[in-house]
Motif scaffolding. Structure first.
Motif, PDB file in Angstrom:
ATOM      1  N   GLU A   1       0.825  -1.216   0.000  1.00  0.00           N
ATOM      2  CA  GLU A   1       0.000   0.000   0.000  1.00  0.00           C
ATOM      3  C   GLU A   1       0.849   1.252   0.000  1.00  0.00           C
ATOM      4  O   GLU A   1       0.311   2.366   0.142  1.00  0.00           O
ATOM      5  CB  GLU A   1      -0.918  -0.009   1.228  1.00  0.00           C
ATOM      6  N   ASN A   2       2.140   1.129  -0.186  1.00  0.00           N
ATOM      7  CA  ASN A   2       3.053   2.273  -0.088  1.00  0.00           C
ATOM      8  C   ASN A   2       3.777   2.534  -1.406  1.00  0.00           C
ATOM      9  O   ASN A   2       3.925   1.644  -2.236  1.00  0.00           O
ATOM     10  CB  ASN A   2       4.094   2.027   1.010  1.00  0.00           C
ATOM     11  N   LYS A   3       4.246   3.764  -1.567  1.00  0.00           N
ATOM     12  CA  LYS A   3       5.069   4.130  -2.718  1.00  0.00           C
ATOM     13  C   LYS A   3       6.535   3.843  -2.406  1.00  0.00           C
ATOM     14  O   LYS A   3       6.994   4.061  -1.288  1.00  0.00           O
ATOM     15  CB  LYS A   3       4.908   5.612  -3.044  1.00  0.00           C
ATOM     16  N   TYR A   4       7.262   3.383  -3.424  1.00  0.00           N
ATOM     17  CA  TYR A   4       8.702   3.152  -3.310  1.00  0.00           C
ATOM     18  C   TYR A   4       9.429   3.974  -4.362  1.00  0.00           C
ATOM     19  O   TYR A   4       8.895   4.216  -5.456  1.00  0.00           O
ATOM     20  CB  TYR A   4       9.034   1.668  -3.464  1.00  0.00           C
TER      21      TYR A   4
ATOM     22  N   CYS B   1      10.877   4.884   0.790  1.00  0.00           N
ATOM     23  CA  CYS B   1       9.446   4.620   0.894  1.00  0.00           C
ATOM     24  C   CYS B   1       8.755   5.786   1.578  1.00  0.00           C
ATOM     25  O   CYS B   1       9.393   6.576   2.278  1.00  0.00           O
ATOM     26  CB  CYS B   1       9.230   3.318   1.669  1.00  0.00           C
ATOM     27  N   ASP B   2       7.443   5.868   1.376  1.00  0.00           N
ATOM     28  CA  ASP B   2       6.683   6.945   2.011  1.00  0.00           C
ATOM     29  C   ASP B   2       6.181   6.561   3.400  1.00  0.00           C
ATOM     30  O   ASP B   2       5.467   7.334   4.040  1.00  0.00           O
ATOM     31  CB  ASP B   2       5.509   7.380   1.129  1.00  0.00           C
ATOM     32  N   ALA B   3       6.545   5.355   3.875  1.00  0.00           N
ATOM     33  CA  ALA B   3       6.136   4.918   5.213  1.00  0.00           C
ATOM     34  C   ALA B   3       7.237   4.056   5.812  1.00  0.00           C
ATOM     35  O   ALA B   3       8.023   3.431   5.096  1.00  0.00           O
ATOM     36  CB  ALA B   3       4.827   4.137   5.164  1.00  0.00           C
TER      37      ALA B   3
END
Length: 267
Positions: free
Chosen positions: A182-185, A202-204
């Protein structure tokens, strides 16, 4: 794994077949490709790694390795800052494109049926190796990876397990990754005077950490007189508190050895 000798005509025809088969797949099997780039770093660094640009290899002209740096710089220009959003797929060759002289690529070292020769764009396997190794330390899914069929050089300066790379050849030997999270890389790549560097961001913050290792490593003397090197790549999955969450099989490797396993410095 006895070596198979094929004629030049067979090799030529085979390469053309698989090249056009890949083109057909590209244009008939539409996937959501990762094509967006950003110069702004995502906040969390997931994995960072570096590999030396130059190695002293027996019978390899150093000029080919210096040329490799030119090729890497051009390929990095196509990949730096690439975002892989949820549901998107990364294709090494669709992102880089065909390496040609018109684009500035020069002759570098290309591994070929247990040996090597010079070829336009040679050396880009170092970049695909780096990306694959870093990806094994993330939850991204590797959907296509090709191993080296030959173990060409002894383990001098090897810091990663045997068989933990990903060979590439335009366009039919590709490296493809899918983001099922569910995250952007974000892929970060750069060169300095001595090393090729890369990182996944990553955004998380990540829920898990990964340790990559080899097992069942062996070198066997085959009935036909040659040696085959084999191992299994696995990874341990740890929670952020350091608890072991599981062990996963990554891949099995088998390669024909092109040097004596009794050479000093080999494992």
């Amino acid at each position: 794994m006895k070596p198979i000798r094929r004629s030049r005509l067979r090799l030529f025809a085979g390469k053309r077949y698989f090249t056009w088969k890949r083109y057909y797949q590209w244009y008939t099997h539409r996937s959501k490709l990762a094509i967006s780039h950003t110069a702004n770093n995502l906040p969390y660094e997931v994995m960072k790694h570096a590999t030396p640009l130059l190695r002293s290899l027996r019978n390899v002209d150093m000029e080919l390795q210096y040329n490799k740096i030119t090729n890497l710089r051009l390929a990095i220009g196509r990949l730096e800052g690439l975002l892989i959003r949820p549901g998107e797929t990364f294709s090494y060759w669709r992102s880089i494109g065909k390496p040609t002289r018109r684009k500035g690529y020069v002759d570098g070292m290309v591994l070929y049926y247990g040996g090597f020769h010079s070829g336009v764009g040679g050396g880009l396997c170092q970049l695909s190796n780096l990306i694959y190794w870093m990806t094994l330390h993330t939850p991204l899914t590797v959907t296509e990876r090709h191993r080296h069929s030959y173990d060409v050089f002894p383990d001098e300066q090897r810091t990663q397990p045997f068989g933990s790379g990903a060979t590439c050849s335009y366009n039919y030997l590709d490296l493809q990754l899918q983001n099922n999270t569910e995250n952007k890389y974000q892929l970060k790549l750069w060169l300095d005077d001595t090393h090729l560097h890369g990182a996944w961001r990553c955004d998380a913050q990540q829920l898990y950490e990964y340790e990559i290792y080899e097992s069942e490593h062996m070198i066997s003397l085959e009935p036909w007189g040659g040696y085959v090197r084999s191992n299994r790549i696995q990874r341990k999955v740890f929670t952020r508190t350091g608890e072991l969450a599981g062990v996963e099989d990554v891949t099995d490797n088998h390669a024909l050895m092109m040097y004596s396993p009794l050479l000093h410095g080999t494992s």
